[in-house]
Design a protein around this motif. Structure first.
Motif, PDB file in Angstrom:
ATOM      1  N   GLY A 112      30.675  24.763  66.022  1.00 31.58           N
ATOM      2  CA  GLY A 112      31.186  23.696  65.167  1.00 31.58           C
ATOM      3  C   GLY A 112      30.251  22.515  65.247  1.00 31.58           C
ATOM      4  N   ARG A 113      30.725  21.366  64.789  1.00 32.64           N
ATOM      5  CA  ARG A 113      29.887  20.176  64.800  1.00 32.64           C
ATOM      6  C   ARG A 113      29.516  19.791  66.229  1.00 32.64           C
ATOM      7  N   THR A 114      30.487  19.816  67.110  1.00 27.24           N
ATOM      8  CA  THR A 114      30.228  19.603  68.531  1.00 27.24           C
ATOM      9  C   THR A 114      30.514  20.910  69.247  1.00 27.24           C
ATOM     10  N   ARG A 115      29.489  21.494  69.818  1.00 25.16           N
ATOM     11  CA  ARG A 115      29.659  22.759  70.518  1.00 25.16           C
ATOM     12  C   ARG A 115      30.455  22.532  71.794  1.00 25.16           C
ATOM     13  N   SER A 116      31.171  23.565  72.201  1.00 20.88           N
ATOM     14  CA  SER A 116      31.947  23.493  73.427  1.00 20.88           C
ATOM     15  C   SER A 116      31.836  24.820  74.149  1.00 20.88           C
ATOM     16  N   LEU A 117      32.020  24.770  75.449  1.00 18.25           N
ATOM     17  CA  LEU A 117      31.931  25.952  76.298  1.00 18.25           C
ATOM     18  C   LEU A 117      33.300  26.223  76.888  1.00 18.25           C
ATOM     19  N   GLY A 118      33.795  27.429  76.653  1.00 20.82           N
ATOM     20  CA  GLY A 118      35.057  27.847  77.240  1.00 20.82           C
ATOM     21  C   GLY A 118      34.782  28.832  78.356  1.00 20.82           C
ATOM     22  N   LEU A 119      35.466  28.696  79.452  1.00 20.89           N
ATOM     23  CA  LEU A 119      35.338  29.614  80.578  1.00 20.89           C
ATOM     24  C   LEU A 119      36.646  30.353  80.775  1.00 20.89           C
TER      25      LEU A 119
END
Length: 173
Positions: A112-119
């Motif tokens: 998306g516009r701001t990438r995010s990391l899910g664990l």
């Protein structure tokens, strides 16, 4: 794993604010100095004097806006992912998440516009993290930046030895 594996996210907004703030501050300071130098020797009731005072005020406003942008750019913190000595760390300024490496089962990248990391934990359930800015109680991801390439995150996680989350319907065959 004894060596440090590190990924520093690029921060385009930080660079943009620092550079534009520096340019605005220099332009404002130069404009104010030039307009103020033109005021020397003019009579006080002159129409040109009023215009020059307006130029000084406008240049001072540009200078203040540039300094505000510089201050905001310096305040922004860049997210850093690290794996060292059996521990996964996410650092963004004073916000630090530390997870034992054995508790990390897999990961996924939210695009998306701001990438995010899910664990995910070893059973495959997404982990919950406290909010970065204290606005929400918890969230299932760690925010990165918009310029962070998902390929770089994949390369970092594979170097660290964390597999991607398998979300296919045929994963058991």
């Amino acid at each position: 794993m004894s060596e440090i594996v590190r990924l520093t996210c690029p921060m385009g907004r930080k660079r943009a604010e620092l550079w534009s703030g520096a340019v605005l501050a220099l332009a404002g300071a130069g404009g104010a100095a030039a307009a103020f130098a033109g005021l020397v020797g003019l009579p006080e009731q002159d129409a040109q004097g009023a215009l020059r005072w307006g130029a000084v005020a406008l240049s001072a406003a540009v200078l203040v806006a540039g300094l505000a942008l510089l201050a905001d750019g310096l305040r922004l913190r860049v997210p850093v992912l690290e794996v060292e000595d059996g521990e996964f760390r996410y650092t963004r300024g004073r916000y630090i998440v530390r997870i034992p490496f054995a508790d990390v089962g897999s990961y996924y990248v939210l695009r998306g516009r701001t990438r995010s990391l899910g664990l995910c934990d070893v059973t495959g359930r997404p982990r919950q993290f406290p909010s970065v800015q204290g606005r929400r109680a918890s969230r299932p991801y760690l925010p990165l930046t918009g310029l962070t390439s998902p390929d770089k995150v994949d390369a970092f996680m594979s170097t660290a030895g964390i597999p991607p989350r398998d979300r296919s319907l045929t994963s058991g065959r």
